[in-house]
Design a protein around this motif. Structure first.
Motif, short mmCIF file in Angstrom:
data_model
loop_
_atom_site.label_atom_id
_atom_site.label_comp_id
_atom_site.label_asym_id
_atom_site.label_seq_id
_atom_site.Cartn_x
_atom_site.Cartn_y
_atom_site.Cartn_z
N UNK A 52 0.83 -1.21 0.00
CA UNK A 52 0.00 0.00 0.00
C UNK A 52 0.87 1.26 0.00
N UNK A 53 1.48 1.52 -1.13
CA UNK A 53 2.26 2.75 -1.34
C UNK A 53 1.30 3.94 -1.31
N UNK A 54 1.66 5.00 -0.60
CA UNK A 54 0.78 6.18 -0.49
C UNK A 54 1.32 7.40 -1.22
N UNK A 55 2.63 7.46 -1.46
CA UNK A 55 3.16 8.62 -2.18
C UNK A 55 4.54 8.32 -2.74
N UNK A 56 4.86 8.99 -3.85
CA UNK A 56 6.21 8.99 -4.41
C UNK A 56 6.61 10.45 -4.59
N UNK A 57 7.74 10.84 -4.03
CA UNK A 57 8.18 12.24 -4.05
C UNK A 57 9.58 12.32 -4.66
N UNK A 58 9.76 13.16 -5.64
CA UNK A 58 11.09 13.42 -6.20
C UNK A 58 11.77 14.47 -5.32
N UNK A 59 12.92 14.09 -4.74
CA UNK A 59 13.58 14.98 -3.78
C UNK A 59 14.82 15.67 -4.34
N UNK A 60 15.23 15.30 -5.57
CA UNK A 60 16.38 15.97 -6.15
C UNK A 60 17.17 15.06 -7.07
N UNK A 61 18.32 15.53 -7.56
CA UNK A 61 19.16 14.75 -8.45
C UNK A 61 20.14 13.89 -7.66
N UNK A 62 20.54 12.76 -8.27
CA UNK A 62 21.49 11.86 -7.61
C UNK A 62 22.05 10.87 -8.63
N UNK A 63 23.39 10.75 -8.68
CA UNK A 63 24.06 9.72 -9.48
C UNK A 63 23.61 9.71 -10.95
N UNK A 64 23.42 10.88 -11.52
CA UNK A 64 23.04 10.94 -12.92
C UNK A 64 21.55 10.79 -13.17
N UNK A 65 20.78 10.55 -12.12
CA UNK A 65 19.34 10.42 -12.26
C UNK A 65 18.64 11.29 -11.24
N UNK A 66 17.48 10.82 -10.79
CA UNK A 66 16.71 11.57 -9.81
C UNK A 66 16.34 10.65 -8.66
N UNK A 67 16.33 11.22 -7.47
CA UNK A 67 16.04 10.45 -6.26
C UNK A 67 14.55 10.55 -5.95
N UNK A 68 13.93 9.37 -5.77
CA UNK A 68 12.51 9.32 -5.49
C UNK A 68 12.29 8.65 -4.13
N UNK A 69 11.54 9.31 -3.27
CA UNK A 69 11.22 8.77 -1.95
C UNK A 69 9.84 8.11 -2.03
N UNK A 70 9.81 6.82 -1.67
CA UNK A 70 8.58 6.05 -1.74
C UNK A 70 8.08 5.79 -0.32
N UNK A 71 6.84 6.19 -0.05
CA UNK A 71 6.27 6.03 1.28
C UNK A 71 4.99 5.20 1.22
N UNK A 72 4.67 4.56 2.35
CA UNK A 72 3.44 3.78 2.40
C UNK A 72 3.18 3.25 3.79
N UNK A 73 2.11 2.45 3.90
CA UNK A 73 1.73 1.82 5.16
C UNK A 73 1.57 0.32 4.90
#
Length: 288
Positions: A52-73
């Motif tokens: 049950x993923x509740x959100x995906x947030x792009x927090x910035x650039x990292x290692x040539x790509x983008x960092x995504x924070x995945x949250x859920x319950x």
């Protein structure tokens, strides 16, 4: 075995999205104008049932790509699992983003972790969000849905070591049963290879989304949700006994059944090298 054998499928089929809200933002552009930024997403039924993923947030650039924070319950305790990430493209197309390992999670507890994806030169400049899929979790969901209720008592007896009934009478010799019953409907756990949809899980989800004709009355009343459709994959790959088992609205249920019936033929499941009839299921998602 292709990635679908997870699903399914179905869990399949299916083509599985349960319950989470799609964010108001309709697309994600690289690079984002600011950080952090919410990214739209969908999950197959297995991921949503257990994670049950509740959100995906792009927090910035990292290692040539983008960092995504995945949250859920977490809905169920689960060990670390390989998860397939896809880009949701315009026209209901899906493009592979990569395979990642989600961490171990515990039932009832929130989780949060990060992945690096959307690498420059590989990711599309704009996409409609992420689609998260897991073979393992789709298989678990299928087995959970198909487990006969009457098996619960026997399972409890085995779990707690209750002794079996004994008798002084000599056991009668049981007749030899054929290995494969021609008309039996098998569960996925009983077959050597599960049914597979042409092109795998991504193609299944794409074909379902492309086939949906949203009922006007439901669109006007803003009715949406996920219909779980059960069906049998026959020995020739066709489907039969198509039924809505998790219903939302009469018109959406009817449309979900029509969509599943309109899909391409499957590669049938096999047991002992022979095609057999296999019970399957898939979610059909209606989202405005």
């Amino acid at each position: 075995m292709k990635r679908l054998s997870i699903f399914l499928c179905l869990i399949t089929l299916a083509v599985v999205f349960m319950g989470h809200k799609v964010l108001a933002q309709t697309s994600f552009s690289i690079p984002p104008k600011s950080y952090p930024v919410n990214v739209p997403f969908k999950c197959d039924a297995g991921v949503d049932r257990y994670w049950h993923v509740t959100s995906i947030i792009c927090t910035g650039q990292a290692n040539g790509g983008y960092k995504f924070q995945i949250k859920g319950m977490a809905q169920k305790t689960s060990r670390s699992q390989p998860i397939d990430l896809f880009y949701l493209m315009p026209g209901n197309r899906i493009k592979t983003a990569g395979t990642y390992y989600f961490p171990r999670i515990e039932e009832g507890k929130p989780f949060s972790f990060e992945v690096v994806s959307a690498f420059s030169g590989y990711a599309p400049a704009q996409f409609n969000g992420f689609f998260i899929s897991s073979e393992v979790l789709q298989r678990l969901l299928q087995q959970e849905l198909r487990e006969p209720k009457e098996a619960g008592k026997n399972a409890s007896e085995r779990r707690f070591g209750m002794p079996k009934a004994t008798s002084n009478e000599e056991p009668q010799q049981k007749p030899v049963q054929p290995k494969v019953s021609p008309n039996k409907i098998y569960k996925s756990s009983e077959v050597d290879q599960e049914p597979e949809y042409p092109g795998g899980a991504g193609a299944l989800q794409s074909d379902i989304a492309r086939s949906i004709r949203y009922p006007m009355v439901c669109k006007q009343q803003k009715i949406q949700g996920n219909v779980l459709v059960s069906f049998i994959v026959e020995k020739d790959g066709s489907v039969s006994d198509v039924t809505a088992v998790k219903k939302v609205h009469a018109n959406l249920n009817t449309e979900a059944i029509r969509v599943v019936k309109s899909l391409k033929k499957w590669t049938p499941g096999t047991k002992d090298g022979q095609p057999v009839r296999v019970q399957s299921a898939v979610y059909v998602t209606f989202s405005l």
